[in-house]
Enzyme design. Structure first.
Site, PDB file in Angstrom:
ATOM      1  N   ILE A  13       0.820  -1.220   0.000  1.00 44.49           N
ATOM      2  CA  ILE A  13       0.000   0.000   0.000  1.00 44.49           C
ATOM      3  C   ILE A  13       0.850   1.264   0.000  1.00 44.49           C
ATOM      4  O   ILE A  13       0.415   2.310  -0.458  1.00 44.49           O
ATOM      5  CB  ILE A  13      -1.011  -0.001   1.170  1.00 44.49           C
ATOM      6  N   LYS A  93      -6.340   2.179   7.158  1.00 38.90           N
ATOM      7  CA  LYS A  93      -7.392   1.524   7.925  1.00 38.90           C
ATOM      8  C   LYS A  93      -7.027   0.092   8.255  1.00 38.90           C
ATOM      9  O   LYS A  93      -6.244  -0.503   7.502  1.00 38.90           O
ATOM     10  CB  LYS A  93      -8.700   1.602   7.159  1.00 38.90           C
TER      11      LYS A  93
END
Length: 111
Positions: A13, A93
């Site tokens: 990510i 998250k």
């Protein structure tokens, strides 16, 4: 004014974060406990490389934002450390793993 960013956690990510950072600012530092991942992302964006989050926060005095891209269980402690250093945080998250951690993170941001 270009915002100065750092990324902690150079897994998959982190590359997406780095791409967006490049649009709005400059990636000046990256950090990962796996040296090869940190080295690779740093080389791609011309950033300084660190292998310890606390060392990065202590060394990088001009950061505007730190993106926290580490495993979920590290989000709270690393976000709080950055906030206490006076740096804005963008946290992947989930924000944290417990309500208590979330409240502590919010309080650190308010302070």
């Amino acid at each position: 004014m270009l915002y100065q960013f750092a990324i902690t956690g150079c897994g998959k990510i982190a590359g997406r974060h780095a791409q967006q950072v490049a649009r709005l600012g400059k990636l000046v530092a990256v950090c990962d406990v796996v040296p090869g991942r940190a080295d690779e992302l740093a080389a791609e964006y011309g950033a300084r490389v660190y292998y310890d989050h606390a060392t990065m926060l202590a060394s990088e005095k001009e950061l505007d934002v730190v993106s926290i891209c580490t495993p979920n269980g590290l989000h709270a402690a690393q976000s709080i450390a950055a906030l206490q250093a006076g740096i804005n945080v963008l946290c992947e998250k989930p924000m944290c793993l417990s309500t208590v951690d979330g409240i502590t993170m919010i309080e650190a941001a308010k302070a």
